[in-house]
Design a protein around this motif. Sequence first.
Motif, short mmCIF file in Angstrom:
data_model
loop_
_atom_site.label_atom_id
_atom_site.label_comp_id
_atom_site.label_asym_id
_atom_site.label_seq_id
_atom_site.Cartn_x
_atom_site.Cartn_y
_atom_site.Cartn_z
N ALA A 140 0.83 -1.21 0.00
CA ALA A 140 0.00 0.00 0.00
C ALA A 140 0.86 1.26 0.00
O ALA A 140 0.58 2.23 -0.73
N ILE A 141 1.91 1.25 0.81
CA ILE A 141 2.80 2.42 0.87
C ILE A 141 3.50 2.63 -0.47
O ILE A 141 3.52 3.76 -1.01
N LEU A 142 4.07 1.58 -1.03
CA LEU A 142 4.83 1.72 -2.27
C LEU A 142 3.93 2.06 -3.44
O LEU A 142 4.29 2.88 -4.30
N ASN A 143 2.74 1.47 -3.51
CA ASN A 143 1.80 1.83 -4.58
C ASN A 143 1.45 3.31 -4.52
O ASN A 143 1.39 4.00 -5.54
N PRO A 152 11.84 8.46 -8.81
CA PRO A 152 11.89 7.02 -8.54
C PRO A 152 11.63 6.72 -7.06
O PRO A 152 12.02 7.50 -6.18
N VAL A 153 11.01 5.59 -6.81
CA VAL A 153 10.74 5.13 -5.45
C VAL A 153 11.47 3.81 -5.25
O VAL A 153 11.44 2.94 -6.12
N ILE A 173 6.82 -6.67 -4.05
CA ILE A 173 7.35 -5.31 -4.07
C ILE A 173 7.62 -4.87 -5.50
O ILE A 173 7.32 -3.73 -5.90
N GLU A 174 8.19 -5.76 -6.31
CA GLU A 174 8.49 -5.43 -7.70
C GLU A 174 7.23 -5.01 -8.46
O GLU A 174 7.26 -4.09 -9.29
N GLN A 175 6.11 -5.65 -8.17
CA GLN A 175 4.87 -5.36 -8.87
C GLN A 175 4.32 -3.96 -8.58
O GLN A 175 3.47 -3.46 -9.31
N THR A 176 4.80 -3.33 -7.52
CA THR A 176 4.34 -1.97 -7.23
C THR A 176 4.95 -0.94 -8.17
O THR A 176 4.47 0.20 -8.23
N GLY A 177 6.00 -1.30 -8.88
CA GLY A 177 6.64 -0.37 -9.80
C GLY A 177 7.82 0.37 -9.23
O GLY A 177 8.27 1.37 -9.81
N VAL A 178 8.39 -0.11 -8.12
CA VAL A 178 9.56 0.55 -7.55
C VAL A 178 10.74 0.44 -8.51
O VAL A 178 10.83 -0.49 -9.32
N ALA A 179 11.67 1.39 -8.40
CA ALA A 179 12.82 1.44 -9.32
C ALA A 179 13.93 0.50 -8.90
O ALA A 179 14.76 0.10 -9.74
N ALA A 180 14.00 0.14 -7.62
CA ALA A 180 15.06 -0.74 -7.12
C ALA A 180 14.70 -1.19 -5.72
O ALA A 180 13.84 -0.58 -5.06
N ILE A 181 15.36 -2.23 -5.26
CA ILE A 181 15.16 -2.71 -3.90
C ILE A 181 16.52 -3.04 -3.29
O ILE A 181 17.34 -3.72 -3.92
#
Length: 479
Positions: A140-143, A152-153, A173-181
């Motif tokens: 929810a936070i990352l979306n 980028p997030v 987490i990847e599915q939220t669209g973040v640029a990196a982890i």
Amino acid sequence: MASQTAGRLCFSNVTALAPMVRVGTLPMRLLALDYGADVVYCEELIDLKMVQCRRLVNDVLQTVDFVAPDERVMFRTCERERDRVVFQMGTADPDRALSVAQLLQDDVAAIDVNMGCPKEYSTKGGMGAALLSDPDTIVAILNKLVKGVSKPVTCKIRILPSLDDTVSLVRRIEQTGVAAIAVHGRLKEERPRHPLHCDYIQAVARAVDIPVIANGGSLDLVKCFPDIQEFRAATGASSVMLARAAMWNPSVFRQQGLLPVEEVMEGYLKYAIRYENNPFNTKYCLCQMLRDKVESPMGKQVQTAQTNAEICAAFGMQEDFEKVQVLLRSRREALQSSSPPSLPVTEGGVTSMAVKFERRQYPAQITPKMLLLEWSRREKLLQPLYQTVERPQARSFQSTVSVAEQRFRSSLWEKSKKSAEQAAAVVCLRVLGLPEGRLGEEDAGPPRKRKLLDGAEERREEREDTVANGNRDEPDTPQ
């Protein structure tokens, strides 16, 4: 160097200075960039504090400051790092996280959420590593951030007890669209003394298509720049994030090899005084660099220092400190002289003007506070009440005076509490159209003729005012 794609920071094939509490302040970040770090992170800052901040352009330091209601500078940045600094926050609330990110996004390269901090100050609020047991909140936070900000997030996690659970979480987490982890290869219960699970980081890197940043290798794996490359190869990660290794000697990012820590500390201290770093943070960082030499004569002198000036003296850098003070003083004076006369502005029940108190402009026996007190007595009003706040990092003060159910202050900050109170009194007198006592001012004396108090009576009256105002003058010590 860090690559850019359509103006967006790309986390592939970069080294990064990791967030570390009390370390990721501006001087340390700039020093890391000097030595070759591609991306630098600020220390984790809690959303509850940041959401209350206001953005201020600091023309003297040439920085952008995010200032809390108590006037503490929570985050300071500058143009040099604008495209390479990642703002890292601690949060457990999607809406609050978005508010903070939108406040910061124009001044940073990316927004990061720390979901791996195991410290109690973070986990007790449901933040940091506490989020690892609540993947729905993570998503929810990352979306919310990915959809709501233009930069980028990213996020940082620790591994879970099960490799399958770790990979499953990272894929969500990847599915939220973040640029990196970023993945710290330890469980939330583990500490630096425990072995790093490089195999977990490697499995994550293979499981997702976004860049994976390997973290946690400072103690055993990374001592110099070639070790960074080996750590990246061992984990299959796109990038390497360092915290303690960079804290102990930021020249770990230098491809030509480590520099003597004494040289590194001198470079750090130059940035610390240039950007008026909090002296206690300056001491902390220098002591971390000294490590086993912290009990040396120099280390003890640093530990007992209370100001950046005293810290500079420990390193024989008094001349460097004075040069910076001259530079900053000249900027302040230039800004004040070029500013048009200030007009009163009323906001939130307080009337303010840009007024600087200059003691030499007033006779020895007269001050604005004295005149305001005398006028209040003549009008049978309660005596003026001064409330003063301190901005610890800049060691400056701002006072608000309450008179006749009105409040007045100067929008400029003073270097002492007494000057701040005098400036507030000047604003009040000017707004009320009363003489303020300046040399050359018509009727520079008090509003009502009276015999000047002799020394004993004056001291007694000042004591009475202080007690009545509840505003004792304390020594100017940094907070």
